[in-house]
Enzyme design. Structure first.
Site, PDB file in Angstrom:
ATOM      1  N   SER A 125      69.053  36.191  18.058  1.00  0.00           N
ATOM      2  CA  SER A 125      69.265  35.595  19.468  1.00  0.00           C
ATOM      3  C   SER A 125      70.991  35.637  19.565  1.00  0.00           C
ATOM      4  O   SER A 125      71.713  35.669  18.747  1.00  0.00           O
ATOM      5  CB  SER A 125      69.022  34.032  19.310  1.00  0.00           C
ATOM      6  OG  SER A 125      69.671  33.476  20.276  1.00  0.00           O
ATOM      7  N   TYR A 149      69.249  25.622  14.589  1.00  0.00           N
ATOM      8  CA  TYR A 149      68.316  26.555  15.049  1.00  0.00           C
ATOM      9  C   TYR A 149      69.133  27.747  15.088  1.00  0.00           C
ATOM     10  O   TYR A 149      68.676  29.024  14.283  1.00  0.00           O
ATOM     11  CB  TYR A 149      67.903  26.367  16.400  1.00  0.00           C
ATOM     12  CG  TYR A 149      67.623  27.738  17.193  1.00  0.00           C
ATOM     13  CD1 TYR A 149      68.344  28.361  18.079  1.00  0.00           C
ATOM     14  CD2 TYR A 149      66.273  28.137  16.849  1.00  0.00           C
ATOM     15  CE1 TYR A 149      67.944  29.386  18.580  1.00  0.00           C
ATOM     16  CE2 TYR A 149      65.955  29.664  17.343  1.00  0.00           C
ATOM     17  CZ  TYR A 149      66.861  30.211  18.510  1.00  0.00           C
ATOM     18  OH  TYR A 149      66.666  31.340  18.591  1.00  0.00           O
ATOM     19  N   LYS A 153      69.145  31.555  12.554  1.00  0.00           N
ATOM     20  CA  LYS A 153      69.043  32.981  13.014  1.00  0.00           C
ATOM     21  C   LYS A 153      70.130  33.705  12.219  1.00  0.00           C
ATOM     22  O   LYS A 153      70.095  34.758  11.738  1.00  0.00           O
ATOM     23  CB  LYS A 153      69.128  33.128  14.464  1.00  0.00           C
ATOM     24  CG  LYS A 153      67.885  32.486  15.358  1.00  0.00           C
ATOM     25  CD  LYS A 153      66.765  33.295  15.296  1.00  0.00           C
ATOM     26  CE  LYS A 153      65.568  32.895  16.134  1.00  0.00           C
ATOM     27  NZ  LYS A 153      64.590  33.757  15.897  1.00  0.00           N
ATOM     28  N   GLY A 294      78.054  21.829  23.343  1.00  0.00           N
ATOM     29  CA  GLY A 294      77.954  23.082  22.575  1.00  0.00           C
ATOM     30  C   GLY A 294      77.467  24.059  23.596  1.00  0.00           C
ATOM     31  O   GLY A 294      77.193  25.367  23.137  1.00  0.00           O
TER      32      GLY A 294
HETATM   33  C1  WQD Z   1      70.855  28.380  30.748  1.00  0.00           C
HETATM   34  C2  WQD Z   1      72.076  27.969  31.715  1.00  0.00           C
HETATM   35  C3  WQD Z   1      72.813  25.699  30.736  1.00  0.00           C
HETATM   36  C4  WQD Z   1      68.962  23.751  31.699  1.00  0.00           C
HETATM   37  C5  WQD Z   1      69.197  28.917  25.061  1.00  0.00           C
HETATM   38  C6  WQD Z   1      69.231  28.654  23.512  1.00  0.00           C
HETATM   39  C7  WQD Z   1      69.536  30.177  22.721  1.00  0.00           C
HETATM   40  C8  WQD Z   1      68.239  30.950  23.549  1.00  0.00           C
HETATM   41  C9  WQD Z   1      68.069  30.956  24.936  1.00  0.00           C
HETATM   42  C10 WQD Z   1      66.806  31.071  21.735  1.00  0.00           C
HETATM   43  C11 WQD Z   1      73.234  27.150  30.795  1.00  0.00           C
HETATM   44  C12 WQD Z   1      72.109  25.583  32.150  1.00  0.00           C
HETATM   45  C13 WQD Z   1      69.961  24.683  31.604  1.00  0.00           C
HETATM   46  C14 WQD Z   1      68.969  22.799  32.828  1.00  0.00           C
HETATM   47  C15 WQD Z   1      71.181  23.518  33.368  1.00  0.00           C
HETATM   48  N1  WQD Z   1      66.931  30.516  22.938  1.00  0.00           N
HETATM   49  N2  WQD Z   1      71.014  24.652  32.225  1.00  0.00           N
HETATM   50  N3  WQD Z   1      70.021  22.777  33.379  1.00  0.00           N
HETATM   51  O1  WQD Z   1      71.482  27.415  26.820  1.00  0.00           O
HETATM   52  O2  WQD Z   1      71.971  29.949  27.420  1.00  0.00           O
HETATM   53  O3  WQD Z   1      70.393  29.368  25.679  1.00  0.00           O
HETATM   54  O4  WQD Z   1      68.010  29.438  25.333  1.00  0.00           O
HETATM   55  O5  WQD Z   1      67.149  31.706  21.191  1.00  0.00           O
HETATM   56  O6  WQD Z   1      69.311  29.882  21.646  1.00  0.00           O
HETATM   57  O7  WQD Z   1      70.510  27.904  23.368  1.00  0.00           O
HETATM   58  O8  WQD Z   1      69.730  28.930  27.896  1.00  0.00           O
HETATM   59  O9  WQD Z   1      68.122  28.457  29.576  1.00  0.00           O
HETATM   60  O10 WQD Z   1      68.986  26.586  27.937  1.00  0.00           O
HETATM   61  O11 WQD Z   1      70.518  27.525  29.864  1.00  0.00           O
HETATM   62  O12 WQD Z   1      72.336  23.533  34.032  1.00  0.00           O
HETATM   63  O13 WQD Z   1      68.195  21.993  32.992  1.00  0.00           O
HETATM   64  O14 WQD Z   1      71.462  26.857  32.399  1.00  0.00           O
HETATM   65  O15 WQD Z   1      73.721  24.678  30.812  1.00  0.00           O
HETATM   66  O16 WQD Z   1      74.512  27.205  31.171  1.00  0.00           O
HETATM   67  P1  WQD Z   1      71.068  28.809  26.925  1.00  0.00           P
HETATM   68  P2  WQD Z   1      69.445  27.819  28.710  1.00  0.00           P
END
Ligand code: WQD
Length: 334
Positions: A125, A149, A153, A294
Site C-alpha cells: 500500500s 495497519y 504492510k 494522520g
Molecule cells: C481519501 C480522502 C480523506 C472519507 C486509506 C488507507 C490506505 C489505503 C486507502 C489500504 C482523504 C477524505 C475520506 C470521508 C473524507 N487502504 N475522506 N471523508 O485515507 O487516502 O487511504 O485507504 O491500503 O491505507 O489509509 O483513503 O478513501 O479513506 O480517503 O473527507 O468520509 O478522502 O481525508 O483525503 P486514504 P480514504
C-alpha cells in the site's frame, strides 16, 4: 496452465484479480476465511467468467491448514491479499492486526517454501510512504507508517525483502496500491464494506443511494488547490490487471521489487464528489468537518517503474471509476 492461489480472493481487489486471472486462462484457487468478504463473491466471479474458482476456506493463522493445503496442491504462484485493512480499527486492536497480518503471512511463506513455490505478488500500500515524503512518491523513498495497519504492510515488505535476499530462488513483487476505487463494469463485483464505510468513495456511494445523509469532508484547509485532500484514485480493474503483469514479470525476474500501482494523477475530495455527482446524476450534500489525525494533504504515485518493468499503466479516468462504482451500487438494490 498456471495454478495461481489468491489469498483473500473473495475480497474487493482479490475478486477483481480472480476475474482477470480466469479470463487469462489461469487455474485459480481462492484461500479465504470470509472474515471480511462473502462466499457469493465466487458465484459472481463465475457469472462474469463462466468459471468458478476453486475454494479452500481457511485462516492463514491456522498453520497446519496452510501447510496441508500447499502439501496437497501444486501451486505456481501466490497473490497475497488476505489481511485486515482498516486504519482506525488497527489503532484500537493492534495485536489482532499484527497477529493476523504478520503471522498469517509467515505461515504462508513457510508453507510455500516447503513445497517449492517461491513466487509471490504481495498486496502492499502507498500507506508505507508515511507522512515525511513528498508526492509524487517513488519506490526508493524511505518507508514508515502512522498506524498499526500501515506498519504491518511495511513489516511484511521487510520480511519479503529479507526472504529474497536469503534465497535467490524467490521472485517477489510488492505492489504499492494508491487508492483503488470503482467496480467491474458488469456491476456484479465491487466495493461493499460492512457497516459505515471508512474510505471516501464507498461512503459517497452510500450518500448517492440515500442510505447515508451527507459526506463529511475531513478538512478543507490543506495546502492543495481547493483545500481538500488529494489522492491518486485508480480503477480496481486497472489494478487487477497490474497483478497479472507482475506475475509475468516474476516469471523472469528473481529477487524483491516494490512497484507503485497508481495513475500518477491526484484528485481532491471535492473533485471526486463532483465526478460522482456527474456519474449518478444527483447533487450530493456534504459538510466540512475537522481533519482526521494522520491524514496527509497530498498522495499520488510516480508510475514510471510499473510502466518500464511491468509494461503496465492505468487507463480509466475518474469519471469512469465513479460510473462503475455507481453501476455496482445500483445493482446491490435492484
Ligand atoms: C481519501 C480522502 C480523506 C472519507 C486509506 C488507507 C490506505 C489505503 C486507502 C489500504 C482523504 C477524505 C475520506 C470521508 C473524507 N487502504 N475522506 N471523508 O485515507 O487516502 O487511504 O485507504 O491500503 O491505507 O489509509 O483513503 O478513501 O479513506 O480517503 O473527507 O468520509 O478522502 O481525508 O483525503 P486514504 P480514504
Amino acid at each position: 496452465m498456471s495454478h495461481i492461489v489468491v489469498t483473500g480472493g473473495a475480497g474487493f481487489i482479490g475478486s477483481h484479480c480472480c476475474v482477470e486471472l480466469l479470463q487469462a486462462g489461469a487455474q485459480v484457487t481462492v484461500l479465504d476465511n470470509f472474515c471480511n468478504s462473502k462466499p457469493e463473491a465466487l458465484h459472481h466471479i463465475a457469472k462474469i467468467t463462466g468459471i468458478c474458482p476453486a475454494l479452500a476456506q481457511l485462516d492463514l493463522c491456522d498453520e497446519s491448514a496452510v501447510s496441508s493445503f500447499f502439501a496437497a496442491n501444486s501451486v505456481d504462484a501466490v497473490i497475497h491479499f488476505a489481511g485486515l485493512k482498516a486504519v482506525g480499527e488497527s489503532c484500537r486492536i493492534p495485536l489482532t492486526y499484527y497477529h493476523n497480518n504478520l503471522t498469517g503471512t509467515l505461515h504462508l511463506l513457510r508453507a510455500m517454501a516447503e513445497n517449492g513455490c517461491k513466487t509471490i505478488v504481495f498486496s502492499s500500500s502507498a500507506t508505507v510512504y508515511g507522512m515525511h515524503n513528498t508526492a509524487p512518491f517513488t519506490e526508493d523513498m524511505p518507508t514508515s507508517a502512522t498506524n498499526p495497519y500501515g506498519w504491518t504492510k511495511q513489516m511484511i515488505e521487510q520480511i519479503l525483502m529479507d526472504t529474497a535476499a536469503a534465497d535467490p530462488d524467490w521472485a517477489i513483487v510488492a505492489l504499492r496500491y494508491f487508492n483503488p476505487i470503482g467496480a467491474h463494469p458488469s456491476g456484479l463485483i465491487g466495493e461493499n464494506p460492512n457497516g459505515i464505510p471508512n474510505n471516501l468513495v464507498p461512503y459517497v456511494a452510500r450518500v448517492a443511494e440515500g442510505t447515508l445523509e451527507r459526506l463529511s469532508i475531513y478538512g478543507d484547509d490543506y495546502d492543495t488547490p481547493d483545500g481538500t485532500g488529494v489522492r491518486d484514485y485508480i480503477h480496481v480493474v486497472d489494478l487487477a490487471k497490474g497483478h497479472l503483469c507482475a506475475l509475468e514479470y516474476a516469471k523472469t525476474h528473481h529477487g524483491f521489487e516494490a512497484i507503485n500501482l497508481g495513475t500518477g494523477n491526484g484528485a481532491s475530495v471535492l473533485e471526486v464528489l463532483h465526478a460522482y455527482e456527474q456519474a449518478c446524476g444527483k447533487s450530493l450534500p456534504y459538510v466540512i468537518a475537522p481533519r482526521h489525525a494522520g491524514d496527509i494533504a497530498t498522495s499520488f504515485a510516480d508510475p514510471q517503474k510499473a510502466k518500464s518493468l511491468l509494461h503496465w499503466q492505468a487507463e480509466s479516468d475518474l469519471l469512469t471509476m465513479c460510473k462503475d462504482s455507481w453501476n455496482f451500487t445500483l445493482q446491490q438494490h435492484p
